[in-house]
Structure formats: C-alpha cells, structure tokens
Motif scaffolding. Structure first.
Motif, PDB file in Angstrom:
ATOM      1  N   UNK A 118       0.806  -1.217   0.000  1.00 10.64           N
ATOM      2  CA  UNK A 118       0.000   0.000   0.000  1.00 10.64           C
ATOM      3  C   UNK A 118       0.839   1.267   0.000  1.00 10.64           C
ATOM      4  N   UNK A 119       1.903   1.267   0.810  1.00 10.40           N
ATOM      5  CA  UNK A 119       2.753   2.474   0.904  1.00 10.40           C
ATOM      6  C   UNK A 119       3.485   2.715  -0.414  1.00 10.40           C
ATOM      7  N   UNK A 120       4.011   1.625  -1.019  1.00  6.44           N
ATOM      8  CA  UNK A 120       4.745   1.789  -2.292  1.00  6.44           C
ATOM      9  C   UNK A 120       3.790   2.323  -3.359  1.00  6.44           C
ATOM     10  N   UNK A 121       2.597   1.738  -3.409  1.00  7.77           N
ATOM     11  CA  UNK A 121       1.622   2.190  -4.417  1.00  7.77           C
ATOM     12  C   UNK A 121       1.275   3.658  -4.221  1.00  7.77           C
ATOM     13  N   UNK A 122       1.106   4.050  -2.956  1.00 12.44           N
ATOM     14  CA  UNK A 122       0.730   5.441  -2.668  1.00 12.44           C
ATOM     15  C   UNK A 122       1.854   6.415  -3.072  1.00 12.44           C
ATOM     16  N   UNK A 123       3.098   6.013  -2.808  1.00 12.31           N
ATOM     17  CA  UNK A 123       4.235   6.869  -3.177  1.00 12.31           C
ATOM     18  C   UNK A 123       4.231   7.131  -4.688  1.00 12.31           C
ATOM     19  N   UNK A 124       3.973   6.072  -5.464  1.00  7.94           N
ATOM     20  CA  UNK A 124       4.061   6.223  -6.919  1.00  7.94           C
ATOM     21  C   UNK A 124       2.779   6.754  -7.564  1.00  7.94           C
TER      22      UNK A 124
END
Lengths: 126, 230
Positions: A118-124
């Motif tokens: 979730x965090x990686x997706x949100x960053x990108x």
C-alpha cells in the motif's frame, strides 16, 4: 500500479531484515532489488544512479537512515527520489522527524506485506 | 561548679582555660553555654563516628552480595544477548522455509493451470465439470500466498525486539558498572597497600565514563575486578 521492474534499494544493517524485506518485495512481484548495509553504502549507491526507490531502516552504524535521507534530499540529483522508512522507531516524534527530513512514507516494524504494498503504491501515485 | 549536659564536672578554671584556646568567635559567649555545646558536639561526633563505622562495616559485608549480584547481572546480559542471537537464527530458519513454500506455491499454481488447460482441451465436458475444483485450488493457493506474505512481514518483529533486548542489556551493564563502583569504593580490598593506586583510579574513571549510557566493555569490568582483588 508501480513498475514491478523498478530498481529498489534496501538499506538495513541487519542482513535478516534485508532478507525479510527482499522476500516481501519479491512476493509482491518486484524483481530488481539491491542491498546496502548502512546509510553510507546506501548513499553511495544512490549517487551512482539508477535507483527508483529507497527502503531504509533508521538505526544503522556509520550513517543512519535519517542522515542518509537528509543527504539524499540535499543532493539535486536525488532530491526527488522516493524514500520509504521502514523502522522500529514507532514514536510520533520520530515519524514527524522523518517526514520533516523528507521521507516519502513511513512503516513501523513489524509490518505486513499489505502495508508495504500500500505504501509503495501510494508513493508512486504521487 | 556545674554539670554539663553530658554530666561531666567542670570547674570555673577549666572553662576559663579552654576559653583562651577557642577561636575568637567562641569568645564572649557564656562559658557554661560553651561547655554544654562542646559536650553536645563531642557526643554527636562520637555518634557519627560510630554510625559511619557501622555503615562501612555493613557496606563491606554487602560488598560480597553486590559482587554476586554484579556477576548475576553479567549472566543476565549474556542470556539476553543469547535470546537475541537465537531469535535471529530462528527468523533465518523461518525465512528458509517460507522461501521453499513460496517456490512450491509457484510450482503448484503453474501445474494446476497446465492440467486445467490439458483437460479442457482433451475433454471439455470433464474440464467444465472440474472447473469449480480448479477454482477452489487456485483460491486456496492465493490465500496461502497471502498468509506467507504476512508471515514474512511479521518476521520483522525481530528488529524492534532485538533493539529492546539490547536496550535492557545496556541498562543492566550500566547498573552493573554502578554496583561495581560501589563495591570498589566501599569494599576495596588491599587498596591502601596497593602500588598501582593511580592505575586503579584511572580504571574507575573509565568505568564511570563507560557507564554513561553506553554498553560496558566486559574486558574493562574484568580488569577493574582483577585490579581491585575480586
């Protein structure tokens, strides 16, 4: 959806932790993974270029995660590089300190693969 | 002739004589008051001397206990370090196994897909009849994969747990160094007759510096103990 072929640098002084994060990322489908055992080594790899995301611990010898993050932000070549802090530091003070230093996001250990995803997706997503 | 509070008999001459030897601040006071005060002061000093003597004796006796406590703390620190080491070892083993499970999962998923395609190609009636079974298997494998991902992520507990263990071990070391310092300061053995007193003071200073929130070097502890005859 972030590019599954992007270059991810995992910075942690504990080899077991690097292995855990690598495992989690592999299961999420990420294939291009690099490692660094402290902030100094991590910073050198960032300076060499080609890194798309840094996932870093906080407490490390030589140069800690926060120091590395600040150095990355000070360098015009890497100031926009996404840096995700994955650390055992769970206090509000630490989270704020990391955010103020320019962390793109923050995960407290122990983490779940879902939260990492979730965090990686949100960053990108920007 | 009068009696002081202590019951000592004093003559007028005695008082006069002692008055001459007193510091200027005492002169001019009523001599009988001075005698009382002196006697009282003397009594207090004697009591204090007895008290200190008793305390030193008690502390020396306690020194053996403190020494033993210090040794046990050292064992406690070693055990905490061992817990940290074993946790890391166990985490590595779980990672080994989880990697194998994920590998098997990928293999099984691939095989299931091949079998499904083959059955559908060879006999569509049978293939369609087994469609639900294949879907169930795929669903189970997906669930397992998700559980494995969580399991791997949860293994990161090892870092905060290790940090807490190191913190407790460090606190124990600080406590141990303080106890050692007390043992050395109050229960010192043969210190006066020692020829390397200066070296011992240096070691104590080093012990004080090392105990300032830092992990204490075991070699230093052992050196201090050895130099102080423990």
């Amino acid at each position: 959806m972030p590019d599954l072929n992007m270059n991810i640098l995992i910075v942690d002084d504990m080899s077991t932790m690097r292995r855990i994060i690598k495992n989690a990322l592999r299961q999420l489908g990420y294939t291009s993974l690099q490692e660094a055992e402290d902030g100094e080594v991590g910073l050198n790899k960032v300076k060499q270029g080609g890194i798309d995301l840094v996932i870093s611990d906080w407490n490390m010898p030589n140069l800690d995660g926060l120091g590395m993050l600040k150095a990355i932000r000070e360098d015009p070549n890497s100031k926009e590089l996404p840096v995700l802090m994955v650390t055992a530091q769970a206090s509000q003070k630490c989270v704020l300190e990391a955010i103020r230093a320019g962390a793109s996001s923050y995960i407290v250990k122990p983490f779940t693969a879902d939260s990492l995803k979730g965090k990686i997706e949100k960053i990108f997503q920007g | 002739m009068e009696l002081g509070r202590s019951g000592t008999e004093h003559s007028e001459n005695d008082n006069q004589g002692s008055l001459e030897n007193r510091p200027p601040s005492f002169q001019g006071f009523d001599s009988s008051q001075n005698t009382d005060a002196e006697a009282e002061l003397y009594e207090e000093v004697v009591k204090l001397a007895h008290f200190l003597n008793e305390m030193i004796s008690k502390i020396r006796t306690a020194g053996t206990v403190m020494e033993s406590v210090s040794n046990e703390m050292n064992l406690g620190t070693d055990e905490l370090t061992e817990v940290g080491r074993k946790t890391e070892e166990a985490t590595e083993k779980i990672l080994d196994d989880s990697e194998k499970v994920v590998e098997n999962h990928t293999f099984m998923s691939d095989r299931i897909n091949k079998i499904r395609t083959r059955i559908l190609n060879e006999d569509s009636v049978v293939g369609e009849a087994l469609a639900q079974d294949f879907e169930d298997l795929e669903h189970l494998l997906t669930e397992n994969k998700s559980a494995m991902m969580d399991l791997v992520g949860t293994l990161s507990f090892q870092d905060p747990a290790g940090q807490q263990l190191r913190k407790v071990a460090s606190m124990l070391k600080v406590f141990q160094s303080r106890i050692l310092k007390m043992v050395v300061t109050f229960g010192q053995r043969d210190l006066e007759s020692s020829s390397n007193e200066h070296n011992k003071k240096d070691l104590l200073d080093e012990l004080e510096y090392s105990s300032d929130g830092k992990v204490l070097d075991q070699d230093l502890v052992d050196r201090v103990l050895k130099d102080y005859g423990f």
